[in-house]
Design a protein around this motif. Structure first.
Motif, PDB file in Angstrom:
ATOM      1  N   VAL A  78       9.443   3.196   0.416  1.00 19.90           N
ATOM      2  CA  VAL A  78       8.656   2.329  -0.457  1.00 19.90           C
ATOM      3  C   VAL A  78       9.359   0.989  -0.574  1.00 19.90           C
ATOM      4  O   VAL A  78      10.532   0.921  -0.969  1.00 19.90           O
ATOM      5  N   HIS A  79       8.671  -0.053  -0.208  1.00 14.74           N
ATOM      6  CA  HIS A  79       9.267  -1.388  -0.186  1.00 14.74           C
ATOM      7  C   HIS A  79       8.304  -2.379  -0.827  1.00 14.74           C
ATOM      8  O   HIS A  79       7.093  -2.331  -0.570  1.00 14.74           O
ATOM      9  N   ILE A  80       8.849  -3.236  -1.664  1.00 13.75           N
ATOM     10  CA  ILE A  80       8.048  -4.261  -2.332  1.00 13.75           C
ATOM     11  C   ILE A  80       8.636  -5.617  -1.988  1.00 13.75           C
ATOM     12  O   ILE A  80       9.836  -5.849  -2.186  1.00 13.75           O
ATOM     13  N   SER A  81       7.830  -6.488  -1.451  1.00 16.28           N
ATOM     14  CA  SER A  81       8.317  -7.791  -1.007  1.00 16.28           C
ATOM     15  C   SER A  81       8.670  -8.677  -2.200  1.00 16.28           C
ATOM     16  O   SER A  81       8.137  -8.496  -3.298  1.00 16.28           O
ATOM     17  N   THR A 109      12.705  -3.061  -7.655  1.00 14.58           N
ATOM     18  CA  THR A 109      11.839  -2.381  -6.689  1.00 14.58           C
ATOM     19  C   THR A 109      11.516  -0.960  -7.142  1.00 14.58           C
ATOM     20  O   THR A 109      10.365  -0.524  -7.103  1.00 14.58           O
ATOM     21  N   ALA A 110      12.544  -0.233  -7.587  1.00 13.70           N
ATOM     22  CA  ALA A 110      12.317   1.137  -8.056  1.00 13.70           C
ATOM     23  C   ALA A 110      11.454   1.160  -9.312  1.00 13.70           C
ATOM     24  O   ALA A 110      10.596   2.036  -9.476  1.00 13.70           O
ATOM     25  N   GLY A 135      24.900   7.151  -1.721  1.00 15.77           N
ATOM     26  CA  GLY A 135      23.444   7.205  -1.719  1.00 15.77           C
ATOM     27  C   GLY A 135      22.851   5.866  -2.102  1.00 15.77           C
ATOM     28  O   GLY A 135      22.970   5.441  -3.250  1.00 15.77           O
ATOM     29  N   GLY A 136      22.201   5.221  -1.173  1.00 17.23           N
ATOM     30  CA  GLY A 136      21.603   3.921  -1.449  1.00 17.23           C
ATOM     31  C   GLY A 136      20.129   3.989  -1.774  1.00 17.23           C
ATOM     32  O   GLY A 136      19.454   2.952  -1.803  1.00 17.23           O
ATOM     33  N   PHE A 137      19.618   5.216  -2.056  1.00 16.13           N
ATOM     34  CA  PHE A 137      18.195   5.396  -2.281  1.00 16.13           C
ATOM     35  C   PHE A 137      17.973   6.301  -3.487  1.00 16.13           C
ATOM     36  O   PHE A 137      18.902   6.907  -4.011  1.00 16.13           O
ATOM     37  N   VAL A 138      16.724   6.377  -3.920  1.00 15.56           N
ATOM     38  CA  VAL A 138      16.370   7.272  -5.014  1.00 15.56           C
ATOM     39  C   VAL A 138      15.081   7.993  -4.649  1.00 15.56           C
ATOM     40  O   VAL A 138      14.147   7.395  -4.094  1.00 15.56           O
ATOM     41  N   PHE A 139      15.069   9.297  -4.908  1.00 19.27           N
ATOM     42  CA  PHE A 139      13.860  10.103  -4.731  1.00 19.27           C
ATOM     43  C   PHE A 139      13.079  10.003  -6.020  1.00 19.27           C
ATOM     44  O   PHE A 139      13.496  10.493  -7.070  1.00 19.27           O
ATOM     45  N   LEU A 140      11.934   9.346  -5.978  1.00 20.44           N
ATOM     46  CA  LEU A 140      11.232   8.918  -7.179  1.00 20.44           C
ATOM     47  C   LEU A 140      10.650  10.045  -8.032  1.00 20.44           C
ATOM     48  O   LEU A 140      10.769   9.997  -9.260  1.00 20.44           O
ATOM     49  N   PHE A 191       9.415   9.939   2.820  1.00 20.39           N
ATOM     50  CA  PHE A 191       9.767   8.526   2.768  1.00 20.39           C
ATOM     51  C   PHE A 191       8.807   7.742   1.881  1.00 20.39           C
ATOM     52  O   PHE A 191       9.178   6.710   1.318  1.00 20.39           O
ATOM     53  N   MET A 192       7.574   8.234   1.743  1.00 22.70           N
ATOM     54  CA  MET A 192       6.600   7.585   0.867  1.00 22.70           C
ATOM     55  C   MET A 192       6.912   7.808  -0.607  1.00 22.70           C
ATOM     56  O   MET A 192       6.299   7.175  -1.475  1.00 22.70           O
ATOM     57  N   ALA A 193       7.861   8.708  -0.906  1.00 30.34           N
ATOM     58  CA  ALA A 193       8.217   9.003  -2.295  1.00 30.34           C
ATOM     59  C   ALA A 193       9.648   8.586  -2.611  1.00 30.34           C
ATOM     60  O   ALA A 193      10.224   9.048  -3.596  1.00 30.34           O
ATOM     61  N   SER A 194      10.228   7.702  -1.795  1.00 34.78           N
ATOM     62  CA  SER A 194      11.612   7.266  -1.986  1.00 34.78           C
ATOM     63  C   SER A 194      11.690   5.763  -1.831  1.00 34.78           C
ATOM     64  O   SER A 194      10.842   5.152  -1.181  1.00 34.78           O
ATOM     65  N   CYS A 195      12.705   5.169  -2.415  1.00 37.06           N
ATOM     66  CA  CYS A 195      12.918   3.728  -2.232  1.00 37.06           C
ATOM     67  C   CYS A 195      14.400   3.403  -2.383  1.00 37.06           C
ATOM     68  O   CYS A 195      15.194   4.214  -2.871  1.00 37.06           O
ATOM     69  N   GLU A 196      14.758   2.213  -1.946  1.00 40.36           N
ATOM     70  CA  GLU A 196      16.144   1.771  -2.033  1.00 40.36           C
ATOM     71  C   GLU A 196      16.519   1.514  -3.490  1.00 40.36           C
ATOM     72  O   GLU A 196      15.728   0.980  -4.263  1.00 40.36           O
TER      73      GLU A 196
END
Length: 351
Positions: free
Chosen positions: A47-50, A124-125, A159-164, A264-269
């Motif tokens: 998940v990425h937000i510009s 972003t999260a 861990g550079g990500f989070v499972f939302l 991957f659709m349920a995780s973000c940096e």
């Protein structure tokens, strides 16, 4: 693959450093710029937000268009200390809604160090939680606690990500490989367990966001997801309704279909925030290990799970790794910045 300098741009130096400490930190920064890298492609595979999208929501998250000077009603009867504690335990959706009430509410929430850290380093999260319908499940203290942790909850690496859905810090590898991060469609869970709508409603369902997502962990293939899917974590449903698989005929009929891209659709940096020195880290990979892997097998299309350069390090752990990685040391020795090390050693010797 981007230089590690971009991943460290927001690091701030600790106050009151001695000249020797400042020189050593400058040397460490130079080593990281030369022998480290920040894998931006991983962050763009979830998940990425510009930044342009961030600018459109900042008016509701960081400022308020409502300038009323009215109070908070019954909440104003509470002592300030108690009110602030109550705000810390509110979920992120409730805080988002409360900030839109009036200027007084915005000022109270903005005074919390936890909230300021969240909107400064975890925007972003935060936006992902709001857009995916998960913000009501994460309190401000929950968000801040994970923001200030750096290790993957599953494997212990950086861990550079989070499972939302469950709000757990993880590394990029565990997004696909750990069973706790497996996501399936609501329709699939209903089919396998024969769930009613009420039973589905008790699960932590999320609405995915359109975007470009990684198909598999050790593949460069991505796919663009245009429509929003309704997903939920597989294992919580399995723990609650798994006994139904044994009582409804042949077990093979209830085998579930799983698309790794859904994880991957349920995780973000989510960067690691060090509250002591007020610095953030996105994780550093070793450019030396990567170069060695490419030299050994330049035609390799996929990466085995134990490839050294696949690992992300914290700043301190990367500098420890650098001391034992000969390929990274070669990159440093061939860099113009290596002359800085000789200057520091000379200055230290003369002290």
């Amino acid at each position: 693959m981007a230089s590690a300098e971009g991943g460290l741009a927001s690091l701030s130096h600790p106050p009151q450093e001695t000249s020797r400490e400042a020189l050593q930190r400058e040397l460490d920064d130079a080593i990281i710029r030369t022998a480290g890298s920040h894998r931006r492609d991983d962050a763009l595979s979830v998940v990425h937000i510009s930044p342009s999208d961030h600018s459109r929501v900042q008016s509701s998250i960081l400022t308020s268009s409502i300038v009323s000077r009215t109070g908070l009603g019954a909440l104003d009867r509470l002592p300030v200390e108690l009110l602030l504690q109550a705000l810390q335990h509110m979920d992120m959706q409730a805080l988002f809604n409360l900030r839109r009430v009036n200027l007084r509410a915005r000022q109270m929430i903005d005074s919390l160090k936890e909230y300021r850290a969240v909107v400064s380093h975890g925007l972003t999260a935060y936006c992902a939680l709001l857009r995916m319908g998960l913000a009501a499940h994460v309190t401000l203290l929950d968000f801040y606690r994970v923001l200030c942790s750096q290790d993957c909850a599953f494997c212990g690496k950086f861990g550079g990500f989070v499972f939302l859905p469950s709000w757990i810090r993880c590394c990029f590898e565990c997004i696909e490989e750990d069973p706790e991060t497996r996501m399936v469609t609501v329709a699939e869970v209903r089919r396998v367990f024969r769930l009613s709508r009420a039973e589905v409603g008790r699960q932590r369902v999320c609405q995915t966001m359109p975007g470009l997502y990684r198909r598999r962990l050790y593949s460069t293939e991505k796919s663009y997801q245009r429509r929003r899917l309704r997903l939920l974590p597989w294992f919580p449903a399995m723990r609650e309704f798994g006994d139904r698989l044994e009582t409804k005929g042949v077990r093979a009929r209830h085998w579930h279909r799983w698309d790794p891209a859904h994880n991957f659709m349920a995780s973000c940096e989510l960067p690691y925030y060090d509250s002591q020195i007020q610095a953030v880290e996105y994780g550093i990979s070793c450019a030396g290990c990567e170069a060695r892997t490419v030299e050994q097998d330049p035609g390799q299309a996929s990466r085995p799970a134990d490839v050294p350069w696949d690992r992300l390090f914290s700043r301190d752990n990367f500098l420890k790794h650098f001391k034992i990685c000969r390929q990274a040391q070669k990159l440093w020795e061939s860099s113009p910045e290596a002359a800085l090390e000789a200057i520091i050693k000379r200055d230290v010797h003369h002290e």
